[in-house]
Design an enzyme around this catalytic site. Structure first.
Site, PDB file in Angstrom:
ATOM      1  N   HIS A 190     -15.533   5.829   1.034  1.00 52.01           N
ATOM      2  CA  HIS A 190     -16.594   6.685   0.500  1.00 52.01           C
ATOM      3  C   HIS A 190     -16.039   7.498  -0.653  1.00 52.01           C
ATOM      4  CE1 HIS A 190     -19.602   5.968   3.646  1.00 52.01           C
ATOM      5  NE2 HIS A 190     -18.555   5.805   4.436  1.00 52.01           N
TER       6      HIS A 190
ATOM      7  N   LYS B 240      -1.562   2.503  -3.469  1.00 50.34           N
ATOM      8  CA  LYS B 240      -1.386   2.233  -4.896  1.00 50.34           C
ATOM      9  C   LYS B 240      -0.873   0.812  -5.049  1.00 50.34           C
ATOM     10  CE  LYS B 240      -0.321   6.982  -6.130  1.00 50.34           C
ATOM     11  NZ  LYS B 240       0.673   7.923  -6.630  1.00 50.34           N
TER      12      LYS B 240
ATOM     13  N   LYS C  57      13.401  -1.692  -2.553  1.00 52.65           N
ATOM     14  CA  LYS C  57      14.345  -2.477  -3.356  1.00 52.65           C
ATOM     15  C   LYS C  57      13.630  -3.655  -3.998  1.00 52.65           C
ATOM     16  CE  LYS C  57      16.173  -5.581   0.209  1.00 52.65           C
ATOM     17  NZ  LYS C  57      17.400  -6.095   0.792  1.00 52.65           N
TER      18      LYS C  57
END
Length: 192
Positions: free
Chosen positions: A123, A171, A188
Site C-alpha cells: 500500500h 532494494k 561479498k
C-alpha cells in the site's frame, strides 16, 4: 470493542474506508481469482510432490507462463497465477509464498527455497487512501533466494545473486553478489 484514539484534525489521517471501497481488480480478474482460490489452488495443493508436470499444467491453465522442467512444490501459495512467469528449470520450494498482485518474473535455473516470500504488492502509505500498489519483482537467471528470505515489491535481483537465509530485501541486488541480513546488505562478490 475498544476504539483507538481519534486522529487529530490537523493530522493527515488515512482514509481506510476509501481504501476498502476502492475497486482494485476488474471483474475478469476477480472471477479469475475466485476460480483459482476455489478450484485451481485446491487441486494444485492436493497433487503429490513428484507430479511437477501436473502443477505446471494447472498454472498454465490459469495463465501462468511456466518453462520446461520447472519444479513447484504443492505447498507453494500463489496469489495470482497469470502474474507469474518462470523460465526453464527454476524451482519454488516447499511453503514458498508468491504474493504476486503485480508481476513476478523468475529467470532460468533460479532456486527460491522453502518458505521464501516474494511480495509484489503493498500500500502507498503516503497516499491518504492508502492505495494498493502492485510493483513487479524480477529475479535474474541462476539466482538463489534462500530459505525464509523476504523479497519486497519493486525489487530486481541480478543474475547469479544469492539472497541469504532470512534476509529482507527491499532494494535491488546486483548480479553475482551475496546479500544477507535485515535489511539485506552486501556480503561479498561471487564468481561470475
Amino acid at each position: 470493542m475498544t476504539r483507538g484514539p481519534e486522529p487529530d484534525e490537523g493530522a493527515s489521517a488515512r482514509d481506510i474506508a476509501a481504501n476498502r471501497a476502492a475497486r482494485k481488480w476488474s471483474t475478469k480478474e476477480l472471477l479469475g481469482r475466485l476460480a483459482w482460490e476455489w478450484l485451481g489452488s485446491i487441486v494444485f495443493a492436493l497433487t503429490p510432490r513428484p507430479l511437477w508436470g501436473v502443477r505446471r499444467t494447472i498454472l498454465r491453465l490459469f495463465g501462468a507462463k511456466i518453462g520446461k522442467g520447472v519444479h513447484i512444490f504443492p505447498s507453494v501459495r500463489i496469489a495470482v497465477p497469470w502474474h507469474l512467469t518462470m523460465d526453464a528449470f527454476s524451482s519454488l520450494g516447499d511453503g514458498a509464498i508468491v504474493y504476486n498482485l503485480g508481476p513476478i518474473t523468475i529467470g532460468q535455473r533460479v532456486t527460491v527455497s522453502q518458505y521464501a516470500h516474494l511480495c509484489a504488492g503493498s500500500h502507498d502509505y503516503a497516499a491518504k487512501g492508502f492505495d494498493l500498489i502492485k510493483p513487479p519483482i524480477t529475479i535474474g537467471d541462476e539466482a538463489w533466494v534462500c530459505a525464509d528470505a523476504f523479497v519486497g515489491p519493486g525489487v530486481t535481483i541480478g543474475r547469479g545473486a544469492i539472497v541469504g537465509a532470512r534476509a529482507v530485501v527491499v532494494k535491488d541486488v546486483a548480479g553475482a553478489v551475496l546479500v544477507a541480513g535485515n535489511p539485506a546488505k552486501f556480503v561479498k562478490e561471487l564468481p561470475a
